[in-house]
Design a protein around this motif. Structure first.
Motif, PDB file in Angstrom:
ATOM      1  N   ARG A   1       0.830  -1.203   0.000  1.00  0.00           N
ATOM      2  CA  ARG A   1       0.000   0.000   0.000  1.00  0.00           C
ATOM      3  C   ARG A   1       0.865   1.254   0.000  1.00  0.00           C
ATOM      4  O   ARG A   1       0.571   2.226  -0.673  1.00  0.00           O
ATOM      5  CB  ARG A   1      -0.928  -0.009   1.217  1.00  0.00           C
ATOM      6  N   GLN A   2       1.987   1.234   0.732  1.00  0.00           N
ATOM      7  CA  GLN A   2       2.862   2.392   0.807  1.00  0.00           C
ATOM      8  C   GLN A   2       3.450   2.728  -0.567  1.00  0.00           C
ATOM      9  O   GLN A   2       3.648   3.888  -0.903  1.00  0.00           O
ATOM     10  CB  GLN A   2       3.992   2.164   1.824  1.00  0.00           C
TER      11      GLN A   2
ATOM     12  N   GLY B   1       2.001   2.355  -3.402  1.00  0.00           N
ATOM     13  CA  GLY B   1       0.941   3.057  -4.125  1.00  0.00           C
ATOM     14  C   GLY B   1       0.829   4.503  -3.704  1.00  0.00           C
ATOM     15  O   GLY B   1       0.605   5.384  -4.530  1.00  0.00           O
TER      16      GLY B   1
END
Length: 94
Positions: free
Chosen positions: A2-3, A5
């Motif tokens: 997620r980071q 992204g």
């Protein structure tokens, strides 16, 4: 992941949506450089202004804090290097 992204999103936005603004940013930087070059004590190589950043030098003592505050008041993002060479980025950014 997620980071990743979160880090990639601004880059994708810049590449996909902001390229139209580059011409405006470059034109504003050239305008800013031309105006700054008129100030006694500021030296700019106008031919070197090719991107949306303006680098300049001082030819004499100038109150840098006062200059930086004046630029901030005009909505111009600026950064003093603490030396005799300074940079202005995102010229005339609103």
């Amino acid at each position: 992941m997620r980071q990743v992204g979160v880090l990639a999103a601004p880059g994708l936005l810049a590449l996909n949506a902001m390229t139209e603004r580059l011409a405006d940013d470059h034109r504003h930087a050239k305008l800013l450089a031309a105006q700054l070059a008129k100030i006694d004590g500021i030296v700019i190589d106008l031919d070197s202004v090719q991107i949306n950043m303006v680098w300049f030098n001082f030819s004499r003592e100038i109150d840098v804090d006062k200059l930086m505050q004046s630029l901030a008041n005009a909505n111009i993002k600026s950064q003093s290097t603490g030396a005799r060479r300074n940079a202005l980025g995102d010229a005339l950014a609103y």
